[in-house]
Write an enzyme that holds these catalytic residues in place. Structure first.
Site, PDB file in Angstrom:
ATOM      1  N   CYS A 175       0.826  -1.216   0.000  1.00 49.77           N
ATOM      2  CA  CYS A 175       0.000   0.000   0.000  1.00 49.77           C
ATOM      3  C   CYS A 175       0.863   1.270   0.000  1.00 49.77           C
ATOM      4  CB  CYS A 175      -0.931   0.016   1.206  1.00 49.77           C
ATOM      5  SG  CYS A 175      -1.816  -1.547   1.388  1.00 49.77           S
ATOM      6  N   THR A 197     -11.666 -24.000   2.633  1.00 51.56           N
ATOM      7  CA  THR A 197     -12.261 -24.367   1.341  1.00 51.56           C
ATOM      8  C   THR A 197     -13.067 -25.649   1.527  1.00 51.56           C
ATOM      9  OG1 THR A 197     -10.431 -25.778   0.695  1.00 51.56           O
ATOM     10  CG2 THR A 197     -10.212 -23.422   0.187  1.00 51.56           C
ATOM     11  N   ILE A 213      -7.468 -27.442   3.486  1.00 51.84           N
ATOM     12  CA  ILE A 213      -6.984 -26.247   2.766  1.00 51.84           C
ATOM     13  C   ILE A 213      -7.807 -25.005   3.125  1.00 51.84           C
ATOM     14  CG2 ILE A 213      -6.466 -25.226   0.519  1.00 51.84           C
ATOM     15  CD1 ILE A 213      -6.148 -28.002  -0.634  1.00 51.84           C
ATOM     16  N   TYR A 214      -7.119 -23.983   3.544  1.00 50.48           N
ATOM     17  CA  TYR A 214      -7.735 -22.681   3.854  1.00 50.48           C
ATOM     18  C   TYR A 214      -7.288 -21.682   2.786  1.00 50.48           C
ATOM     19  CZ  TYR A 214      -8.912 -24.509   8.478  1.00 50.48           C
ATOM     20  OH  TYR A 214      -9.439 -25.252   9.504  1.00 50.48           O
ATOM     21  N   ALA A 215      -8.030 -20.631   2.640  1.00 48.38           N
ATOM     22  CA  ALA A 215      -7.618 -19.577   1.695  1.00 48.38           C
ATOM     23  C   ALA A 215      -8.062 -18.219   2.232  1.00 48.38           C
ATOM     24  CB  ALA A 215      -8.220 -19.815   0.322  1.00 48.38           C
ATOM     25  N   GLY A 233      -7.561 -13.561   1.732  1.00 45.16           N
ATOM     26  CA  GLY A 233      -7.040 -12.401   0.992  1.00 45.16           C
ATOM     27  C   GLY A 233      -7.737 -12.143  -0.333  1.00 45.16           C
TER      28      GLY A 233
HETATM   29  P1  FAD Z   1      -0.662 -10.128  -1.373  1.00 43.82           P
HETATM   30  O1  FAD Z   1      -0.389  -9.269  -0.225  1.00 43.82           O
HETATM   31  O2  FAD Z   1      -0.598  -9.519  -2.722  1.00 43.82           O
HETATM   32  O3  FAD Z   1       0.337 -11.349  -1.321  1.00 43.82           O
HETATM   33  C1  FAD Z   1       0.284 -12.390  -2.254  1.00 43.82           C
HETATM   34  C2  FAD Z   1       1.669 -12.955  -2.453  1.00 43.82           C
HETATM   35  O4  FAD Z   1       1.530 -14.273  -2.935  1.00 43.82           O
HETATM   36  C3  FAD Z   1       2.471 -12.229  -3.491  1.00 43.82           C
HETATM   37  O5  FAD Z   1       3.663 -11.711  -2.943  1.00 43.82           O
HETATM   38  C4  FAD Z   1       2.750 -13.256  -4.562  1.00 43.82           C
HETATM   39  O6  FAD Z   1       4.080 -13.134  -5.101  1.00 43.82           O
HETATM   40  C5  FAD Z   1       2.614 -14.537  -3.801  1.00 43.82           C
HETATM   41  N1  FAD Z   1       2.238 -15.681  -4.649  1.00 43.82           N
HETATM   42  C6  FAD Z   1       1.232 -15.764  -5.543  1.00 43.82           C
HETATM   43  N2  FAD Z   1       1.174 -16.981  -6.086  1.00 43.82           N
HETATM   44  C7  FAD Z   1       2.184 -17.698  -5.557  1.00 43.82           C
HETATM   45  C8  FAD Z   1       2.655 -19.034  -5.748  1.00 43.82           C
HETATM   46  N3  FAD Z   1       2.066 -19.854  -6.588  1.00 43.82           N
HETATM   47  N4  FAD Z   1       3.721 -19.445  -5.027  1.00 43.82           N
HETATM   48  C9  FAD Z   1       4.335 -18.598  -4.155  1.00 43.82           C
HETATM   49  N5  FAD Z   1       3.941 -17.325  -3.948  1.00 43.82           N
HETATM   50  C10 FAD Z   1       2.864 -16.892  -4.642  1.00 43.82           C
HETATM   51  N6  FAD Z   1      -5.413  -2.237   0.206  1.00 43.82           N
HETATM   52  C11 FAD Z   1      -5.960  -1.430   1.133  1.00 43.82           C
HETATM   53  O7  FAD Z   1      -6.831  -1.883   1.886  1.00 43.82           O
HETATM   54  N7  FAD Z   1      -5.552  -0.136   1.268  1.00 43.82           N
HETATM   55  C12 FAD Z   1      -4.590   0.392   0.476  1.00 43.82           C
HETATM   56  O8  FAD Z   1      -4.223   1.556   0.620  1.00 43.82           O
HETATM   57  C13 FAD Z   1      -4.040  -0.414  -0.528  1.00 43.82           C
HETATM   58  N8  FAD Z   1      -3.112   0.088  -1.366  1.00 43.82           N
HETATM   59  C14 FAD Z   1      -2.566  -0.724  -2.313  1.00 43.82           C
HETATM   60  C15 FAD Z   1      -1.618  -0.194  -3.168  1.00 43.82           C
HETATM   61  C16 FAD Z   1      -1.047  -0.990  -4.132  1.00 43.82           C
HETATM   62  C17 FAD Z   1      -0.054  -0.404  -5.084  1.00 43.82           C
HETATM   63  C18 FAD Z   1      -1.403  -2.358  -4.236  1.00 43.82           C
HETATM   64  C19 FAD Z   1      -0.787  -3.249  -5.286  1.00 43.82           C
HETATM   65  C20 FAD Z   1      -2.346  -2.899  -3.393  1.00 43.82           C
HETATM   66  C21 FAD Z   1      -2.941  -2.083  -2.422  1.00 43.82           C
HETATM   67  N9  FAD Z   1      -3.910  -2.577  -1.566  1.00 43.82           N
HETATM   68  C22 FAD Z   1      -4.471  -1.755  -0.622  1.00 43.82           C
HETATM   69  C23 FAD Z   1      -4.384  -3.966  -1.663  1.00 43.82           C
HETATM   70  C24 FAD Z   1      -3.694  -4.856  -0.649  1.00 43.82           C
HETATM   71  O9  FAD Z   1      -2.321  -4.728  -0.783  1.00 43.82           O
HETATM   72  C25 FAD Z   1      -4.131  -6.286  -0.875  1.00 43.82           C
HETATM   73  O10 FAD Z   1      -5.522  -6.349  -0.709  1.00 43.82           O
HETATM   74  C26 FAD Z   1      -3.480  -7.234   0.071  1.00 43.82           C
HETATM   75  O11 FAD Z   1      -2.101  -7.171  -0.030  1.00 43.82           O
HETATM   76  C27 FAD Z   1      -3.957  -8.661  -0.226  1.00 43.82           C
HETATM   77  O12 FAD Z   1      -3.268  -9.578   0.559  1.00 43.82           O
HETATM   78  P2  FAD Z   1      -2.986 -11.052  -0.014  1.00 43.82           P
HETATM   79  O13 FAD Z   1      -2.246 -11.759   1.021  1.00 43.82           O
HETATM   80  O14 FAD Z   1      -4.235 -11.615  -0.516  1.00 43.82           O
HETATM   81  O15 FAD Z   1      -2.083 -10.812  -1.285  1.00 43.82           O
END
Ligand code: FAD
Length: 806
Positions: free
Chosen positions: A44, A269, A274-276, A278
């Site tokens: 973010c 899930t 398996i959980y999921a 984000g």
């Molecule tokens: P992420 O934090 O994206 O993490 C997922 C990770 O999984 C990644 O690093 C990826 O490389 C890894 N991955 C994927 N597939 C595989 C695989 N097969 N094997 C190994 N690793 C893998 N949200 C807000 O609420 N407020 C904000 O101000 C905000 N600003 C943002 C600004 C930007 C530029 C971005 C890109 C996002 C922003 N977000 C914001 C959204 C927020 O960052 C996401 O909602 C949050 O990070 C989601 O968490 P996550 O764990 O689902 O995914």
């Protein structure tokens, strides 16, 4: 040793889950697989590193793999990608992206937190070398490097991340264009609520192109489908995200209609192992319990905590997502929670809405700023959603409303909330209480509202503001009756028409409606007042004079001009119409042509000052933003930049040539003229040839005329009541029908429109040459008509910015 948990994804959801599991049960063996080089980075914060607000790149790493391993005894494997899940064997195939090695990792429990990836729309050239997305620190570094050597950038997509990038690229001094497919910025908001943001972007010299699609991208910029070309050194795609769910899909896990992983309230899930969590999952919507997905960091972290609790044997359940989000756009903040009106309409859910503009703290304390708020609620008072836009305080309002919504509070409950107050922070009548009062007033019928987007041609608008305030504009056809004069002037108000009452933001309108309704009038208050009305009806708010110079977003404060140059007036902290009243006073003391620079902190000032200059005959030379203040440079009268031939400013003047004596055309002429006059324009209608008949008295005096003149006079209609429709007249039946319909729909008749035009100061000018040709004598014309020649008309037209020929 406890269970072995393998987590895919090491950022928001994944790492939160890993740390919580270890905090709850240190015997668990937790492996985190992350395909990127970093874990737990601040996605973010990336736009702010690009813009230089965050200066130390190390701060972007909230934690490193090493520090997390040390603190939690986690097994973190960066540059390791999970490629296949074998659910039967409970194993996962992993590729080491450094060595290329593939190995099998067993698990007892698997947690998927793979996030989402930016969408690259199918635009030719979208995969070109100068086209970037922003998803990880590598992308961030690439954009920061591109920006260092660039002068111009284009951002495609005006959502949260798109706007954050726009602001930060402007901060670096780049010229920035923003292309958005929809006809508004920030699609999660309702369009009218985004008008201040649009204004803010334009004031900060962002070239915003709404409703536009890119045809292709090449090395030199973007070509739009409408043929326009936007030159830029690089392009950022911010066109939304798609969940990373290939792994889950290939493993046969259930996905929703938009491709997100389906989970239960413990984030599990259909596979019990398996959980999921984000961005990759869909969860229940707080309002409807229907599946929904919001790619936001807050839900990701909360879901991770629930999953960890469930894995460690605790009773936990995720209670849905409501989509609370916030973004800063230069000096403004836009925040929202719950459903917007577009979504409620689509779902056919019944709702009411209230628009308010409460102050973030009392007016008497310096730097009070208004917050534009829209709250949507059910007929029973349940909060369905809210949006807020303002310089300060929108965050607190929306967070409080989000909390209320989450706990099932109603708008009536908002009236009762006891919130912290001291003049620096809020009001004794807190904005939240005010929202409760206004919404409850609507529900319990204390005041009927008329919505700013309601089609209400039958309404007689009553403006209860002070005359000074109306210099920024009025509703078409409105009567000005300041609130404090209302009781004494009710005999001027029509009793046979419904009254639409308005003030600046709705409070005085509400008081006026209470007075009028108790006196037997049928009056409704304009929801959100004139300010909300302009958000619907003045899409050009924030458009600037062509002469505006470059943006000064980098500077932190507005320097007063050196002594001896333009006068300087600081209206920071004052609320509309305060700054305009001060400007009026200051400008009145200037000599013609002399300039004054005015700084104000109220975003409403930026929208109002162009209209004020237009309506008062002064010149807005430039308006810009710096350090959160709006700075307008005004010249008294018609300064050289916008000088017009007759000494009247363009923009404040409209001319109409009325050539026809058809009833419909005459109506159109007077409707437009009255509307323009009501909005502060100086209007002249020039009647020539057949148009002169509109101005004839029905029972004119007998004047000596020659044979041909008499014949002409007999053949032509005599006055406004005798005109016929240009089409469908049908021997007078069509015209009679039209007059009947106008009467039943409370539309003013032509004679009434003419009277209203005279009362509004519209100049009615009869063409002397046409009068001569058609044998019409001055005595035959209605009172108040001037007679003038073509030269007079040309002088007026030269000074006007609208010239119609009807
Ligand atoms: P992420 O934090 O994206 O993490 C997922 C990770 O999984 C990644 O690093 C990826 O490389 C890894 N991955 C994927 N597939 C595989 C695989 N097969 N094997 C190994 N690793 C893998 N949200 C807000 O609420 N407020 C904000 O101000 C905000 N600003 C943002 C600004 C930007 C530029 C971005 C890109 C996002 C922003 N977000 C914001 C959204 C927020 O960052 C996401 O909602 C949050 O990070 C989601 O968490 P996550 O764990 O689902 O995914």
């Amino acid at each position: 040793m406890g269970k072995k948990v393998v987590i895919v994804g090491g950022v928001a959801g994944g790492m939160s889950c890993a740390a919580r599991i270890k905090r709850l049960d240190d015997t668990m063996d937790v492996v985190v697989l992350e395909r990127g080089p970093d874990v737990s980075f601040a996605n973010c914060g990336m736009p702010y590193y690009i813009g230089g607000e965050i200066t130390d790149r190390a701060n972007m790493l909230v934690q490193t793999a090493a520090s997390l391993e040390k603190r939690y005894r986690l097994d973190i494997r960066t540059r390791h990608e999970a490629v296949r899940i074998d659910r039967e064997k409970k194993t996962i195939e992993v590729r080491n992206l450094e060595s290329g090695e593939i190995y099998i990792e067993p698990y007892d429990v698997l947690v998927l937190s793979p996030g989402a990836s930016p969408v690259r729309p199918p635009i030719p050239g979208a995969d070109g070398p100068k086209v970037y997305v922003l998803n990880n620190l590598g992308d961030m570094d690439a954009i920061a490097a591109a920006a260092r050597n660039a002068k111009k950038a284009t951002v495609i997509g005006a959502g949260f991340i798109g706007l954050e990038l726009v602001e930060n690229l402007r901060r670096l001094g780049l010229e920035v264009a923003l292309i958005e497919l929809q006809d508004q910025v920030l699609p999660p908001f309702d369009r009218e609520m985004t008008q201040p943001i649009l204004q803010e972007l334009r004031l900060n010299k962002v070239d915003v192109r709404l409703g536009k699609t890119a045809a292709f991208i090449d090395d030199r910029g973007v070509q739009l489908k409408n043929g326009a070309r936007i030159e830029s050194d690089f392009v950022c795609l911010c066109a939304g995200v798609r969940p990373n769910t290939e792994l889950a899909r290939d493993a046969g896990l259930e996905l929703g209609v938009r491709g997100h992983i389906r989970v239960d309230e413990t984030m599990r899930t259909r596979d019990p192992a398996i959980y999921a969590v984000g961005d990759a999952v869909e969860t229940a919507d707080l309002l409807t319990s229907e599946p929904t997905a919001y790619p936001l960091a807050g839900p990701a972290n909360r879901q991770a905590r629930i999953a960890a609790d469930a894995i460690c044997g605790r009773v936990a359940s995720y209670r849905g997502t409501q989509g609370t989000a916030i973004v800063r756009v230069f000096s403004l903040t836009a925040a929202c929670t719950g459903w917007n009106e577009k979504k409620l309409k689509q779902a056919g859910m019944p709702y009411h809405r209230a628009f308010l503009h409460p102050m973030q703290h009392p007016r008497y304390y310096p730097n009070a700023q208004p917050i534009g708020v829209k709250i949507l609620f059910s007929p029973q008072g349940k909060i369905l959603g809210a949006q807020a836009v303002g310089a300060e305080g929108a965050d607190v309002l929306i967070d409080t409303l989000a909390t209320a919504m989450r706990t099932g509070a109603t708008v009536q409950d908002l009236e009762q909330l006891e919130l912290a107050y001291s003049p620096q922070y809020g009001g004794a009548k807190h904005g939240i209480n005010m929202i409760g009062y206004v919404a409850s007033n609507i529900l319990n019928g204390d005041v009927a509202v008329i919505d700013p987007d309601e089609d209400a041609p039958h309404i007689q608008w009553i403006d209860v503001r002070s005359p000074d305030e109306t210099e920024c504009g009025m509703l078409p056809g409105a009567m000005l009756v300041p609130l404090d004069e209302l009781r004494a002037r009710t005999d001027e108000l029509p009793r046979d028409r419904e009254l639409g009452v308005y003030c600046a933001v709705g409070l005085r309108g509400y008081i006026a409606c209470r007075i009028l309704n108790q006196m037997g009038f049928k009056a409704r208050n304009l929801n959100g007042g004139y300010r909300s009305w302009t958000w619907y009806h003045k899409p050009d708010a924030g458009s600037l004079p062509a002469s505006c110079g470059p943006c000064g977003v980098k500077s932190a404060a507005v320097p007063a001009p050196p002594a001896g140059s333009a006068a300087f007036l600081d209206c920071s902290g004052m609320q509309c119409p305060g700054p305009l009243l001060r400007v009026k006073e200051a400008v009145s003391k200037l000599a013609p042509g002399q300039e004054i620079e005015v700084a104000a902190s109220d975003p409403g000032f930026a929208a109002d000052v162009p209209a004020w200059c237009n309506s008062t005959g002064n010149t807005l030379i430039d308006i810009s933003v710096a350090g959160g203040r709006y700075v307008a440079r005004i010249a008294k009268g018609n300064a050289p930049v916008l000088q017009a031939s007759s000494g009247v400013l363009p923009g404040n003047k409209k001319t109409i040539v009325c050539f026809s004596n058809d009833l419909d055309r005459a109506l159109a002429t007077f409707v437009i003229a009255n509307g323009a006059a009501a909005m502060g324009s100086d209007v002249t209608i020039f009647f020539t040839f057949w148009g002169l008949n509109i101005l004839r008295k029905e029972k004119g005096p007998s004047v000596p005329k020659g044979f041909l003149d008499r014949m002409f006079g007999m053949m032509m209609p005599k006055g406004a009541s005798r005109l016929k429709l240009s089409k469908l007249n049908m021997g007078g039946i069509g015209t009679a029908m039209m007059k009947h319909v106008m009467r039943t729909k409370n539309v003013l008749s032509l004679p009434e429109l003419i009277a209203s035009a005279k009362a509004n100061g519209i100049r009615l000018v009869a063409c002397s040459m046409s009068m001569d040709v058609m044998g019409i004598k001055p005595e035959e014309l209605i009172e108040g008509v001037e007679i003038a020649g073509v030269g007079n008309y040309l002088g007026e037209a030269g000074a006007s910015n609208v010239n119609l020929f009807i």
